[in-house]
Design a protein around this motif. Structure first.
Motif, PDB file in Angstrom:
ATOM      1  N   ILE A 155      42.234   0.202  34.023  1.00 33.30           N
ATOM      2  CA  ILE A 155      42.336   1.654  33.867  1.00 33.30           C
ATOM      3  C   ILE A 155      43.790   2.082  34.059  1.00 33.30           C
ATOM      4  CG2 ILE A 155      41.622   3.904  34.815  1.00 33.30           C
ATOM      5  CD1 ILE A 155      39.365   2.502  33.425  1.00 33.30           C
TER       6      ILE A 155
ATOM      7  N   VAL B 247      34.456   4.049  34.808  1.00 31.83           N
ATOM      8  CA  VAL B 247      34.798   2.648  34.565  1.00 31.83           C
ATOM      9  C   VAL B 247      33.729   2.007  33.693  1.00 31.83           C
ATOM     10  CG1 VAL B 247      36.047   2.419  36.755  1.00 31.83           C
ATOM     11  CG2 VAL B 247      33.603   1.871  36.660  1.00 31.83           C
TER      12      VAL B 247
ATOM     13  N   ASP C 253      37.235  -2.559  37.535  1.00 32.75           N
ATOM     14  CA  ASP C 253      38.239  -1.895  36.698  1.00 32.75           C
ATOM     15  C   ASP C 253      39.311  -1.188  37.514  1.00 32.75           C
ATOM     16  OD1 ASP C 253      36.737  -2.788  34.629  1.00 32.75           O
ATOM     17  OD2 ASP C 253      36.295  -0.829  33.754  1.00 32.75           O
TER      18      ASP C 253
END
Length: 267
Positions: free
Chosen positions: A159, A208, A213
């Motif tokens: 991310i 996510v 993530d």
């Protein structure tokens, strides 16, 4: 990190298991054409010894934690017609990936240019999952890498931006994600008021796509270079070096440098 097919794995590769554990490939046994691939793995750091065999199909996706790259630069100058030596300014061509583009570079083929250096560049980018406790503390700078010209920074696993310069940048991004999550991802009550979510961001499908993530990752980039001759280029390959070939070439150069350094000390 870089996704590759298991069929492209090579001995010495460092991969990520379960998105959190780096492990080094020590042996590969291919079970016939199109059959499964038995990969022996060991820990890639100084932690508790891990030794395991994983079975992969050739088209299974694995994630490289350490990504090697080899490129070349050509330095060339105008040739003095009287002396035949380099004169005037130096031009730099590169970095060049395909081997044939180096071998067939125009500076080697014209009389008015002389190649003064051929430089081989080795770059290794390593992604290491870490915990929040392993980030630099509040207000602390990112530790400098071992060698000048190398780099170290952070990012989240899947991310956000590719580069977060400090531990504070990581924490600010996580706080921003948590703020959006708390404000917008809860259920609404009968009066259409937003309620606090019942789960954290790393368990939220709107935040996510996987449980890891938002894990922080330390990224280190190491650069080395060496002067070579045109005859030192790979002789049986014309294109850019893939990960396996780049790893083998970087490892061979490192071993050769270590041997030469040891012989120098002995003398």
């Amino acid at each position: 990190m870089q996704a590759i097919e298991a069929a492209s794995l090579y001995e010495g590769a460092v991969i990520i298991l379960d998105e959190v554990r780096p492990a080094r490939v020590t042996q590969i046994v291919r079970q016939g054409p199109g059959g499964k691939i038995a990969v022996t793995l060991s820990t890639a750091d100084d932690g508790p010894l891990l030794s395991a065999v994983e079975l992969y199909r050739p088209d299974d996706t694995v994630w490289l934690s350490s990504i090697p790259s080899v490129r070349w630069s050509i330095l060339h100058s105008h040739r003095d017609p009287k002396t035949g030596q380099a004169a005037r300014g130096t031009h730099v061509s590169g970095p060049i990936g395909p081997v044939y583009c180096v071998r067939d570079h125009w500076a080697y083929e014209v009389d008015h240019q002389v190649v003064t250096r051929l430089i081989e560049h080795h770059t290794v980018t390593t992604y290491t999952p870490i915990s929040l406790d392993q980030l630099p503390g509040k207000g602390q700078p990112t530790p400098k890498p071992a060698n000048p010209g190398d780099g170290r920074f952070y990012r989240l696993n899947k991310i956000g931006p590719n580069v977060l310069r400090t531990g504070d940048d990581v924490r600010r991004l996580l706080a921003k994600i948590a703020d959006v999550h708390d404000r917008e991802h809860g259920r609404r009550d009968e009066r259409n008021n937003r309620l606090a979510p019942l789960y954290p961001p790393h368990e939220c499908s709107r935040c996510v796509s996987g449980p890891h993530d938002l894990d922080p990752v330390e990224v280190t980039i190491t650069h080395t270079e060496r002067d070579i001759r045109l005859s030192d280029l790979p002789q049986d390959w014309d294109y850019a070096l893939g990960y396996a070939m780049a790893h083998a070439r970087i490892t061979a150069a490192t071993d050769r440098d270590s041997t030469e350094a040891g012989e120098s000390v002995d003398r």
